[in-house]
Each structure stands twice: as C-alpha cells, then as structure tokens.
Design an enzyme around this catalytic site. Structure first.
Site, PDB file in Angstrom:
ATOM      1  N   LYS A  57       0.839  -1.211   0.000  1.00 61.83           N
ATOM      2  CA  LYS A  57       0.000   0.000   0.000  1.00 61.83           C
ATOM      3  C   LYS A  57       0.874   1.261   0.000  1.00 61.83           C
ATOM      4  O   LYS A  57       0.636   2.195  -0.760  1.00 61.83           O
ATOM      5  CB  LYS A  57      -0.921   0.012   1.228  1.00 61.83           C
ATOM      6  N   GLN A 101      -4.786  -1.178   9.613  1.00 64.79           N
ATOM      7  CA  GLN A 101      -4.772  -2.540   9.082  1.00 64.79           C
ATOM      8  C   GLN A 101      -5.357  -3.513  10.111  1.00 64.79           C
ATOM      9  O   GLN A 101      -5.020  -3.447  11.299  1.00 64.79           O
ATOM     10  CB  GLN A 101      -3.330  -2.930   8.723  1.00 64.79           C
ATOM     11  N   ASP A 124     -11.371   2.921   4.166  1.00 65.82           N
ATOM     12  CA  ASP A 124     -11.694   1.493   4.168  1.00 65.82           C
ATOM     13  C   ASP A 124     -13.200   1.249   4.139  1.00 65.82           C
ATOM     14  O   ASP A 124     -13.642   0.134   3.877  1.00 65.82           O
ATOM     15  CB  ASP A 124     -11.140   0.830   5.447  1.00 65.82           C
TER      16      ASP A 124
HETATM   17  N1  L34 Z   1      -7.972  -2.098   7.287  1.00 66.72           N
HETATM   18  N2  L34 Z   1      -7.248  -4.232   6.763  1.00 66.72           N
HETATM   19  C1  L34 Z   1      -7.764  -3.047   6.374  1.00 66.72           C
HETATM   20  N3  L34 Z   1      -8.097  -2.804   5.075  1.00 66.72           N
HETATM   21  C2  L34 Z   1      -7.906  -3.741   4.121  1.00 66.72           C
HETATM   22  O1  L34 Z   1      -8.278  -3.515   2.859  1.00 66.72           O
HETATM   23  C3  L34 Z   1      -7.334  -4.970   4.489  1.00 66.72           C
HETATM   24  N4  L34 Z   1      -7.025  -5.960   3.566  1.00 66.72           N
HETATM   25  C4  L34 Z   1      -7.209  -7.363   3.938  1.00 66.72           C
HETATM   26  C5  L34 Z   1      -6.503  -7.578   5.294  1.00 66.72           C
HETATM   27  N5  L34 Z   1      -6.627  -6.440   6.211  1.00 66.72           N
HETATM   28  C6  L34 Z   1      -7.055  -5.210   5.840  1.00 66.72           C
HETATM   29  C7  L34 Z   1      -5.974  -5.867   2.715  1.00 66.72           C
HETATM   30  O2  L34 Z   1      -5.393  -4.823   2.490  1.00 66.72           O
HETATM   31  C8  L34 Z   1      -6.505  -8.085   2.798  1.00 66.72           C
HETATM   32  N6  L34 Z   1      -5.694  -7.075   2.145  1.00 66.72           N
HETATM   33  C9  L34 Z   1      -4.723  -7.318   1.139  1.00 66.72           C
HETATM   34  C10 L34 Z   1      -3.976  -6.291   0.568  1.00 66.72           C
HETATM   35  C11 L34 Z   1      -3.018  -6.551  -0.389  1.00 66.72           C
HETATM   36  C12 L34 Z   1      -2.768  -7.828  -0.807  1.00 66.72           C
HETATM   37  C13 L34 Z   1      -3.495  -8.855  -0.259  1.00 66.72           C
HETATM   38  C14 L34 Z   1      -4.465  -8.608   0.713  1.00 66.72           C
HETATM   39  C15 L34 Z   1      -1.693  -8.076  -1.821  1.00 66.72           C
HETATM   40  O3  L34 Z   1      -0.874  -7.223  -2.050  1.00 66.72           O
HETATM   41  N7  L34 Z   1      -1.659  -9.252  -2.438  1.00 66.72           N
HETATM   42  C16 L34 Z   1      -0.680  -9.611  -3.450  1.00 66.72           C
HETATM   43  C17 L34 Z   1       0.568 -10.233  -2.851  1.00 66.72           C
HETATM   44  C18 L34 Z   1       0.317 -11.150  -1.697  1.00 66.72           C
HETATM   45  C19 L34 Z   1       1.593 -11.696  -1.001  1.00 66.72           C
HETATM   46  O4  L34 Z   1       2.665 -11.736  -1.635  1.00 66.72           O
HETATM   47  O5  L34 Z   1       1.481 -12.103   0.165  1.00 66.72           O
HETATM   48  C20 L34 Z   1      -1.355 -10.528  -4.438  1.00 66.72           C
HETATM   49  O6  L34 Z   1      -0.856 -10.684  -5.533  1.00 66.72           O
HETATM   50  O7  L34 Z   1      -2.415 -11.070  -4.114  1.00 66.72           O
END
Ligand code: L34
Length: 300
Positions: A57, A101, A124
């Site tokens: 992020k 988060q 959010d």
């Molecule tokens: N407050 N908490 C708050 N807001 C959110 O919107 C989230 N979420 C979820 C968990 N907690 C939160 C996220 O940001 C899940 N989430 C999230 C954000 C980014 C990615 C996955 C989940 C992400 O970048 N995924 C990539 C790489 C994953 C890795 O390498 O571990 C992907 O390609 O899916």
C-alpha cells in the site's frame, strides 16, 4: 472427446495497473491545484502477511505521488495509544485518509478503533456510518476488497446485473459488504445475491447455481470443480499460505478456490496471487482521492 477448455484469466495485475494509472492522473491534476492527497497507514504488531500488504500500500502511494504517513506500533501497543493516534490523525489536515490494518492484536477492541475514525477519512469504509450508507444505497466509501471485486467483474465484461451471485463468507470486510454492493440498484449491481457460510446446509447445491461465485471463506483450496457449474465466473478473494516443499520459502500462496480444477470448468477466473489483492490496493488509492474531493466538496 473434446479437449478440456480453460477459463479466461481476470488479471488483477493488469486491471489494478489501469486503475492506478487513472488515479495517478487525478493526483497530478489535484497537485496542479496545489492539493496534495495524504494517506495514513497504521500497522500494529508484526504479522508477516499484514506487513506485506501494508508495504504494498505504501509503495503504491509513493508511485502515485500520494503522501503516505506510516505508523508502525508494537504488538503490545495499548488500545488507548491507538485511539489517541486516530484522534490526532482525524484532526490533521494533511491526512485525507486513515487506514488501520486489521486484524488488530486480541487485546484491542477492533470495532472501537474503527468507530473512532472520522467517517469522512474512512477510506476502508469500515465505520458504521459508511456501512449504513452502503446498505442504504448512498455509498460514501465502499470497502476496498468488495469494490475491487466489482471492478474485476465490470472491467472483464462480466456485469453482475440479473446474475445469480453466490458469496462464500460473511465477514464484515468482504462477505457482507460485497453482498450489499452487488444487490444494489444500478450500474455494477442489480445481482441476485445468495450469501453462504460455515453453517450453510447443502452448500454444493447452492454454489452449483452460481453464475458468479465469490469465495471469501479463508479456507485454502475449498472450492472444487464439483461445486461449480460450467461457465461460472469465479472471483477468489482468499490468500492462504500452504506448505510446499518444492519452494525455497517452504510455502506457496493459494486462494480459497482449487484453481487447477475449477479453471477447467469456469468461463473466467481470478488468480492468486495477482488477483483481488492487487485490486484492493488500487481501490484504496481511488478512495483516497475520493476522500480529498469529499473533504473539499469538489465534484466527484
Ligand atoms: N484495514 N485491513 C484493512 N483494510 C484492508 O483492505 C485490508 N485488507 C485485507 C486484510 N486487512 C485489511 C488488505 O489490504 C486483505 N488485504 C490485502 C492487501 C493486499 C494484498 C493482499 C491482501 C496483496 O498485495 N496481495 C498480493 C501479494 C500477496 C503476497 O505476496 O502475500 C497478491 O498478488 O495477491
């Protein structure tokens, strides 16, 4: 026998890059008016998955020219200290968006913290005011993951209007808001939504009826080919790390869907990684620009 067909891949990478580019243009236009969007990202503790998401992020903010304010608090941080920080960020005019988060450590009342965020900085969309507005059909901030799923459907030519959408999972951050979003009247909505969860009976009979299946239950590889009809569109929200001896890390990332088998039956499917997770981040950027505009009463 005809060769097995394979589903179209709905690429979170491509779609999120397109959205980030669009948001980048809006940021540039705001900056030309001497308006500098700022996002505060608060991380409590050192959960490795949360660290990755938060880092992604902050990086995306940097790439876009959104100011990111990083607050990393220790695992043993008190609820009071976190609430004090939120209050300070609410009052800071350089901060347009506030994101705490989740999950938070057990000793902190998560809802109490989310309730403390000023609804007009709640990028959010977790504050009860914004949850209520979404349900009422006057959305202010739509939660990022549900908004990302909706964008994936629309931008891949799979409009949910009139379709039977089956949602697996009833969490406050995905299942419930996505059901509210897709059943809404109008563009991107108008779906017939069924929400299933751990207590649902005859789950398979229901998932098999889905034109669009959204999996957000947090169980690795839960959705198997026998649970879907052919031609289904699958959005996989799950991100699970499972043991894999063939990987240097000893683990690999999988979704809530058994991609290898389900993709042979589906019309279209999202991958993990490279799917919904990246869209979540793109929608956060979009909501941050939206926050600036709402706060300045600019045209959206
Ligand atoms: N407050 N908490 C708050 N807001 C959110 O919107 C989230 N979420 C979820 C968990 N907690 C939160 C996220 O940001 C899940 N989430 C999230 C954000 C980014 C990615 C996955 C989940 C992400 O970048 N995924 C990539 C790489 C994953 C890795 O390498 O571990 C992907 O390609 O899916």
């Amino acid at each position: 026998m005809a060769p097995a067909k394979s589903a179209a891949l709905i690429s979170g990478k491509e779609l999120s890059e397109a959205i980030v580019r669009e948001v980048g243009e809006e940021v540039a236009s705001l900056k030309s008016k001497d308006i500098h969007p700022g996002l505060a990202v608060v991380l409590v503790g050192s959960d490795p998955a949360s660290q990755v998401y938060v880092r992604n992020k902050r990086r995306t903010c940097d790439a876009l020219g959104i100011r990111s304010f990083a607050f990393d608090l220790p695992e043993n941080c008190t609820e009071k200290r976190l609430l004090t920080l939120v209050t300070k960020l609410n009052a800071d005019p350089a901060v347009n968006g506030i994101l705490v988060q989740v999950p938070l450590p057990k000793h902190i009342n998560e809802q109490k913290v989310l309730n403390a965020i000023d609804p007009i900085k709640d990028v959010d969309g977790f504050h009860p005011m914004n949850v209520g507005k979404l349900l009422n059909g006057e959305p202010s901030f739509v939660p990022c993951t549900p908004a990302g799923c909706q964008e994936m459907l629309m931008r891949s030519g799979n409009d949910p209007a009139g379709k039977h959408v089956v949602v697996l999972g009833r969490s406050n951050i995905v299942g419930k808001p996505i059901a509210a979003l897709l059943m809404q009247k109008g563009k991107g909505g108008d779906a017939t939504v069924t929400v299933c969860h751990s207590r649902t009976q005859n789950l398979e009979a229901i998932t098999k009826q889905a034109d669009i299946l959204i999996a957000a239950i947090g169980i690795p590889l839960f959705v198997k080919a026998n649970m879907v009809k052919s031609g289904v569109v699958v959005i996989d929200v799950g991100i699970n790390r499972i043991p894999d001896a063939s990987k240097a890390s000893g683990t690999r990332l999988v979704g809530d869907v058994d991609f290898d088998t389900v993709s042979k039956k589906a019309k279209a499917i999202t991958p993990v990684p490279g799917g919904v997770g990246l869209m979540t981040i793109a929608m956060l950027m979009k909501n941050t620009v939206r926050a600036v505009k709402l706060q300045r009463r600019m045209k959206l």
